[in-house]
Design a protein around this motif. Structure first.
Motif, PDB file in Angstrom:
ATOM      1  N   PHE A  40       0.800  -1.215   0.000  1.00  0.00           N
ATOM      2  CA  PHE A  40       0.000   0.000   0.000  1.00  0.00           C
ATOM      3  C   PHE A  40       0.842   1.279   0.000  1.00  0.00           C
ATOM      4  N   GLN A  41       1.994   1.252   0.685  1.00  0.00           N
ATOM      5  CA  GLN A  41       2.739   2.485   0.915  1.00  0.00           C
ATOM      6  C   GLN A  41       4.042   2.603   0.134  1.00  0.00           C
ATOM      7  N   SER A  42       4.570   1.518  -0.395  1.00  0.00           N
ATOM      8  CA  SER A  42       5.850   1.586  -1.095  1.00  0.00           C
ATOM      9  C   SER A  42       5.693   2.286  -2.443  1.00  0.00           C
ATOM     10  N   HIS A  43       6.611   3.203  -2.731  1.00  0.00           N
ATOM     11  CA  HIS A  43       6.598   3.924  -4.000  1.00  0.00           C
ATOM     12  C   HIS A  43       7.385   3.189  -5.089  1.00  0.00           C
ATOM     13  N   THR A  44       8.312   2.301  -4.705  1.00  0.00           N
ATOM     14  CA  THR A  44       9.236   1.739  -5.700  1.00  0.00           C
ATOM     15  C   THR A  44       9.183   0.220  -5.818  1.00  0.00           C
ATOM     16  N   ALA A  45       8.231  -0.430  -5.172  1.00  0.00           N
ATOM     17  CA  ALA A  45       8.075  -1.881  -5.349  1.00  0.00           C
ATOM     18  C   ALA A  45       7.161  -2.154  -6.540  1.00  0.00           C
ATOM     19  N   ILE A  46       7.497  -3.159  -7.312  1.00  0.00           N
ATOM     20  CA  ILE A  46       6.657  -3.598  -8.428  1.00  0.00           C
ATOM     21  C   ILE A  46       5.696  -4.698  -7.982  1.00  0.00           C
ATOM     22  N   ARG A  47       6.174  -5.558  -7.087  1.00  0.00           N
ATOM     23  CA  ARG A  47       5.381  -6.710  -6.665  1.00  0.00           C
ATOM     24  C   ARG A  47       5.920  -7.201  -5.323  1.00  0.00           C
ATOM     25  N   ILE A  48       5.024  -7.579  -4.422  1.00  0.00           N
ATOM     26  CA  ILE A  48       5.419  -8.130  -3.116  1.00  0.00           C
ATOM     27  C   ILE A  48       5.075  -9.622  -3.114  1.00  0.00           C
ATOM     28  N   LEU A  49       6.098 -10.450  -3.045  1.00  0.00           N
ATOM     29  CA  LEU A  49       5.914 -11.901  -3.065  1.00  0.00           C
ATOM     30  C   LEU A  49       6.166 -12.495  -1.679  1.00  0.00           C
ATOM     31  N   LYS A  50       5.352 -13.460  -1.296  1.00  0.00           N
ATOM     32  CA  LYS A  50       5.507 -14.144  -0.014  1.00  0.00           C
ATOM     33  C   LYS A  50       5.952 -15.583  -0.276  1.00  0.00           C
ATOM     34  N   PRO A  51       7.247 -15.890  -0.085  1.00  0.00           N
ATOM     35  CA  PRO A  51       7.739 -17.251  -0.353  1.00  0.00           C
ATOM     36  C   PRO A  51       7.084 -18.275   0.573  1.00  0.00           C
ATOM     37  N   SER A 142       6.252 -18.695  -4.512  1.00  0.00           N
ATOM     38  CA  SER A 142       5.718 -17.618  -3.677  1.00  0.00           C
ATOM     39  C   SER A 142       4.263 -17.343  -4.000  1.00  0.00           C
ATOM     40  N   LEU A 143       3.578 -16.804  -3.004  1.00  0.00           N
ATOM     41  CA  LEU A 143       2.259 -16.239  -3.227  1.00  0.00           C
ATOM     42  C   LEU A 143       2.454 -14.788  -3.658  1.00  0.00           C
ATOM     43  N   ASP A 144       1.776 -14.383  -4.706  1.00  0.00           N
ATOM     44  CA  ASP A 144       1.835 -13.002  -5.177  1.00  0.00           C
ATOM     45  C   ASP A 144       0.778 -12.203  -4.420  1.00  0.00           C
ATOM     46  N   SER A 145       1.222 -11.341  -3.510  1.00  0.00           N
ATOM     47  CA  SER A 145       0.273 -10.599  -2.679  1.00  0.00           C
ATOM     48  C   SER A 145      -0.248  -9.342  -3.363  1.00  0.00           C
ATOM     49  N   SER A 146       0.366  -8.953  -4.482  1.00  0.00           N
ATOM     50  CA  SER A 146       0.013  -7.683  -5.124  1.00  0.00           C
ATOM     51  C   SER A 146      -1.066  -7.828  -6.187  1.00  0.00           C
ATOM     52  N   GLY A 147      -0.950  -8.842  -7.019  1.00  0.00           N
ATOM     53  CA  GLY A 147      -1.861  -8.967  -8.153  1.00  0.00           C
ATOM     54  C   GLY A 147      -1.358  -8.124  -9.302  1.00  0.00           C
ATOM     55  N   GLU A 148      -2.136  -7.162  -9.732  1.00  0.00           N
ATOM     56  CA  GLU A 148      -1.694  -6.271 -10.785  1.00  0.00           C
ATOM     57  C   GLU A 148      -0.455  -5.517 -10.323  1.00  0.00           C
ATOM     58  N   SER A 149       0.505  -5.315 -11.235  1.00  0.00           N
ATOM     59  CA  SER A 149       1.760  -4.656 -10.900  1.00  0.00           C
ATOM     60  C   SER A 149       1.511  -3.354 -10.134  1.00  0.00           C
ATOM     61  N   LEU A 150       2.312  -3.122  -9.098  1.00  0.00           N
ATOM     62  CA  LEU A 150       2.109  -1.966  -8.233  1.00  0.00           C
ATOM     63  C   LEU A 150       2.395  -0.640  -8.931  1.00  0.00           C
ATOM     64  N   LEU A 209      -3.522   4.383  -2.565  1.00  0.00           N
ATOM     65  CA  LEU A 209      -4.839   4.978  -2.343  1.00  0.00           C
ATOM     66  C   LEU A 209      -5.765   4.836  -3.543  1.00  0.00           C
ATOM     67  N   PHE A 210      -5.170   4.753  -4.737  1.00  0.00           N
ATOM     68  CA  PHE A 210      -5.974   4.797  -5.953  1.00  0.00           C
ATOM     69  C   PHE A 210      -6.327   3.412  -6.491  1.00  0.00           C
ATOM     70  N   ARG A 211      -5.724   2.371  -5.928  1.00  0.00           N
ATOM     71  CA  ARG A 211      -5.959   1.019  -6.448  1.00  0.00           C
ATOM     72  C   ARG A 211      -7.290   0.468  -5.957  1.00  0.00           C
ATOM     73  N   LYS A 212      -7.885  -0.391  -6.798  1.00  0.00           N
ATOM     74  CA  LYS A 212      -9.162  -0.992  -6.434  1.00  0.00           C
ATOM     75  C   LYS A 212      -8.989  -2.260  -5.600  1.00  0.00           C
ATOM     76  N   GLU A 213      -7.912  -2.996  -5.817  1.00  0.00           N
ATOM     77  CA  GLU A 213      -7.763  -4.233  -5.059  1.00  0.00           C
ATOM     78  C   GLU A 213      -6.326  -4.732  -5.091  1.00  0.00           C
ATOM     79  N   TYR A 214      -6.037  -5.616  -4.143  1.00  0.00           N
ATOM     80  CA  TYR A 214      -4.770  -6.331  -4.077  1.00  0.00           C
ATOM     81  C   TYR A 214      -5.073  -7.827  -4.035  1.00  0.00           C
ATOM     82  N   ALA A 215      -4.114  -8.616  -4.480  1.00  0.00           N
ATOM     83  CA  ALA A 215      -4.332 -10.068  -4.520  1.00  0.00           C
ATOM     84  C   ALA A 215      -4.545 -10.647  -3.126  1.00  0.00           C
ATOM     85  N   PHE A 216      -3.883 -10.074  -2.102  1.00  0.00           N
ATOM     86  CA  PHE A 216      -3.984 -10.651  -0.753  1.00  0.00           C
ATOM     87  C   PHE A 216      -5.396 -10.530  -0.182  1.00  0.00           C
ATOM     88  N   GLU A 217      -6.238  -9.677  -0.775  1.00  0.00           N
ATOM     89  CA  GLU A 217      -7.607  -9.533  -0.279  1.00  0.00           C
ATOM     90  C   GLU A 217      -8.452 -10.778  -0.543  1.00  0.00           C
TER      91      GLU A 217
END
Length: 493
Positions: A40-51, A142-150, A209-217
């Motif tokens: 939600f808050q990172s400006h420079t991450a493309i994707r957050i993966l959970k191994p 890994s589980l992709d917690s982001s879904g669409e690229s951040l 703030l502007f995204r509609k959803e994340y994969a972890f939801e």
């Protein structure tokens, strides 16, 4: 690539532990809240993966067997959908799609053997996104917690030709050290990406703030209350006392930038006007310029070298006492600026290895500037510049420059530049093209299913942007409510 230290710093500030920088990645440890905040808050991450599993594999059958050992009922039901993305750097595994198929087969076969049913594949909008990374025989699932690229923030309503990636734009601003303490100018703003990212950083607003959803939801253990708390927490946001200005010679670009700025609710902080850089004049307040001029790859200009010469002249005569940062690709373009940069930072814009250069503009001579206490390079910048192999030994534009000098015409403006693809880069570009195709499919699917009624929770997000009497926030309210670009649009409305 090139923003790994910036991301590492962001994650550390969010409270991440064991932060380690790798190649085009940063690893860290933390709890569920940190994973939500990183998205939600990172400006420079493309994707957050959970191994969820590390293993060795010599062949495709090994991958199949290892994946099948995982109890997939903890992550999936047979009536759910999933998708698998593969990233492969290996002599044994040459095709990422084949690896994806083996992972899919292992999961499906396990469900068939246990229940007689199987989960389906959904590339566009799956309930669970998986990522498998293979480097030689080292495999990480890994589980992709982001879904669409951040980098797809959600505020972009329209675009221009070859728009700058939002993550790269934010990374450039963070690399410059600017945090909203002066005015900000992009004299070649295009669709306004740098302007909007600058405003988010200056106000310390979360880009999510502007995204509609994340994969972890969609995960079984999703904590809606925790994410609501993170989403609606404004305690870290700050007031921006300066202003951001964007200019472009193209009327269409200006209109597009204005539309995007309005969609982000930042019209009070950003002004966009049509103006040619050659008409740029000394700003009345302390300012910084960060810009991404065309460099003749995806965007052409009639007189490329003349454009860069003009940039140098404007900076020298009309930007005294300020710093300018320029991202570009070709050495011959930088040479036309005619100014000595105080630092050069290698950055990739897509597959192009570019340089991000800072120019300090001051009156008089460098000797006098230093004598008066001016600092050309900080100790950290000196350390970075002293690092060996900061750039590739054979830069593409240096190769091209040498080819140009050998050209019979001898005129660099008449030379046709050819793109030389290296093996690894080709593989990376092919993978990126595949990701883009899948993202487009994902977008089309969501577009056709706007009126989803299967929300698992409701939020007070509309109140966050549509306050009337209580603590109204400048620049927000109507712009957000009209754009239909938020989660609350298809819930309470």
């Amino acid at each position: 690539m090139g923003l790994e230290p910036v991301l590492a710093k962001e994650l550390t500030q969010l409270g991440a532990n064991d932060v380690k920088i790798g190649r085009r990645m940063v690893s860290f440890t933390g709890n569920k809240e940190l994973m939500y905040r990183a998205n939600f808050q990172s400006h420079t991450a493309i994707r957050i993966l959970k191994p969820i599993r590390h293993f060795k594999a010599k062949c495709a059958d090994d991958v199949y067997e290892e994946i099948k050992k995982i109890d997939w009922t903890a992550y999936l039901d047979d009536d759910k959908t999933f998708a698998v993305d593969s990233v492969v750097f290996s002599e044994e595994f040459r095709h990422s799609k084949f690896v994806s198929y083996k992972v899919k087969d292992a999961i499906v076969d396990q469900f068939r053997e246990k229940t007689g049913k199987r989960p389906n594949i959904s590339v566009a909008n799956p309930d669970l996104r998986l990522n498998i990374h293979i480097a030689e025989d080292d495999c990480t699932l890994s589980l992709d917690s982001s879904g669409e690229s951040l980098h797809r923030r959600g505020y972009r309503q329209e675009s221009v030709e070859a728009p700058l990636n939002e993550v790269l734009a934010a990374g450039m601003i963070l690399l410059s050290g600017w945090k909203g303490d002066t005015d900000f100018i992009d004299p070649m703003c295009g669709s306004g990406t740098i302007l909007i990212e600058a405003a988010l950083i200056a106000k310390n607003m979360a880009p999510g703030l502007f995204r509609k959803e994340y994969a972890f939801e969609k995960w079984p253990d999703f904590d809606a209350d925790l994410f609501d708390e993170i989403y609606n927490d404004e305690s870290q946001e700050r007031e921006f006392l300066h202003h951001i200005y964007g200019y472009d010679v193209d009327v269409k670009a200006v209109n597009t930038a204005l539309l995007n700025v309005k969609a982000a609710g930042l019209s009070n902080d950003i002004t966009v006007r049509q103006q040619d850089f050659k008409d740029f004049t000394q700003p009345s307040h302390k300012s910084i310029i960060i810009t991404n001029p065309p460099y003749g790859e995806r965007i052409s200009t009639p007189d490329l070298l003349g454009t860069y010469k003009m940039i140098g002249e404007r900076l020298k005569h009309e930007f005294k006492g300020n710093d300018a940062w320029i991202l570009s690709y070709r050495e011959e373009c930088f040479e036309q600026i005619g100014l000595k940069p105080s630092i050069k930072i290698p950055l990739y814009n897509g597959s192009l290895e570019c340089e991000f250069r800072r120019y300090q503009m001051f009156d008089g001579k460098l000797k006098d500037f230093r004598h008066d206490g001016g600092i050309v390079k900080t100790d950290e910048e000196k350390r970075q510049m002293a690092q060996k192999h900061r750039f590739k030994k054979e830069r593409e534009f240096k190769q091209r420059l040498e080819e140009t000098e050998q050209n019979e015409e001898g005129d660099i403006r008449s030379f046709t530049f050819h793109h030389h693809e290296l093996g690894e880069r080709k593989m990376r570009d092919d993978r990126r093209d595949h990701e883009d195709r899948e993202d487009r499919k994902d977008w089309k699917d969501r577009k056709n299913h706007k009126d989803r009624d299967d929300r698992k929770f409701k939020r007070d997000r509309k109140d966050r942007f549509d306050r009337s009497d209580k603590n109204p926030r400048p620049g927000k309210g109507k712009g957000f409510d009209k754009k239909k670009n938020r989660r609350f649009d298809d819930e309470e409305d």
